[in-house]
Design an enzyme around this catalytic site. Structure first.
Site, PDB file in Angstrom:
ATOM      1  NE  ARG A 103      -1.948   0.995   3.853  1.00 23.47           N
ATOM      2  CZ  ARG A 103      -3.242   1.340   4.815  1.00 23.47           C
ATOM      3  NH1 ARG A 103      -4.152   1.429   4.843  1.00 23.47           N
ATOM      4  NH2 ARG A 103      -2.383   1.874   5.734  1.00 23.47           N
ATOM      5  CB  THR A 107      -1.931   7.152  -3.274  1.00 21.03           C
ATOM      6  OG1 THR A 107      -1.372   5.775  -3.623  1.00 21.03           O
ATOM      7  CG2 THR A 107      -1.425   7.781  -3.594  1.00 21.03           C
ATOM      8  CG  ASP A 203       2.645  -2.795  10.199  1.00 19.60           C
ATOM      9  OD1 ASP A 203       2.703  -4.145   9.919  1.00 19.60           O
ATOM     10  OD2 ASP A 203       2.533  -1.790   9.251  1.00 19.60           O
ATOM     11  CG  ASP A 206       6.360  -2.830  10.805  1.00 22.76           C
ATOM     12  OD1 ASP A 206       6.794  -3.435   9.730  1.00 22.76           O
ATOM     13  OD2 ASP A 206       6.005  -2.616  11.448  1.00 22.76           O
TER      14      ASP A 206
END
Length: 212
Positions: A103, A107, A203, A206
């Site tokens: 991603r 944007t 995340d 992560d």
């Protein structure tokens, strides 16, 4: 599009531990693996089968086997890799493809950077593994990619989903020409200004593999 939020005490128990910021990466990987197997049980209720007859030690018996072509499991790199073992444990005869998508944080759009999939997916049932259904852009792009190669239907297995992501997918595939299902452990409150699920679990990549 169909959305299934799996309501089960074991699913909720493992998800709670995944959410906990104190859960270290090795424990997070083990819990994600176990949770995916539970989700996969529900996600494969519509897997295609064929009738067979087998011989028991006493007499013939009617049963079923997975139909061919066998299902294709597609983890979205890199976080989806943390879900692969849990899925293939339930579907050991499934084939595995890989789709690398990232991603763009400016944007929030998905970009493809790697693929390892059959060119022709005609008649295939595909199971996409993506821990977080946030904005929906990455998962929508992955589904479009699979349909573009002829996939028959796609089921996405996600640890968590946001209402915005569900709405995005619903709008993107409103025509309903091919079946799409989303199976998740929970539908959370919302996305924050950075496109992260709240309350979420952080995340997923992560937490699975560390910050790289």
């Amino acid at each position: 599009m169909q959305t299934l939020v799996v309501d089960h005490p074991l699913v909720a128990h493992k998800l709670t531990a995944l959410r906990d910021a104190r859960t270290d990466s090795p424990t997070f990987r083990r819990l994600a693996d176990e949770l995916v197997t539970l989700l996969a049980y529900e996600a494969t209720r519509d897997v295609r089968v064929t009738d067979v007859t087998v011989d028991t030690p006493l007499a013939p018996a009617q049963g079923i086997r997975l139909a061919r072509p066998v299902p294709l499991v597609v983890p979205i790199l890199r976080a989806g890799l943390g879900m692969l073992d849990g899925m293939t444990r339930l579907l050991p005869t499934a084939e595995v493809g890989f789709l690398g998508m990232i991603r763009d944080e400016s944007t929030l759009k998905a970009q493809t950077y790697a693929t390892r999939l059959p060119e022709d997916l005609s008649g295939r049932q595909c199971y996409v593994l993506d821990p977080m259904l946030a904005t929906g852009g990455t998962l929508a792009a992955a589904i479009e990619f699979l349909f573009g190669r002829g996939a028959r239907d796609v089921t996405a297995i996600c640890l968590l989903a946001a209402p915005e992501g569900i709405a995005y997918l619903d709008e993107a595939f409103r025509s309903g020409e091919r079946p799409i299902r989303v199976v998740t452990a929970a539908l959370d409150e919302r996305l924050n200004e950075n496109g992260y699920i709240v309350p979420g679990l952080g995340d997923a990549g992560d937490r699975l593999y560390g910050v790289v």
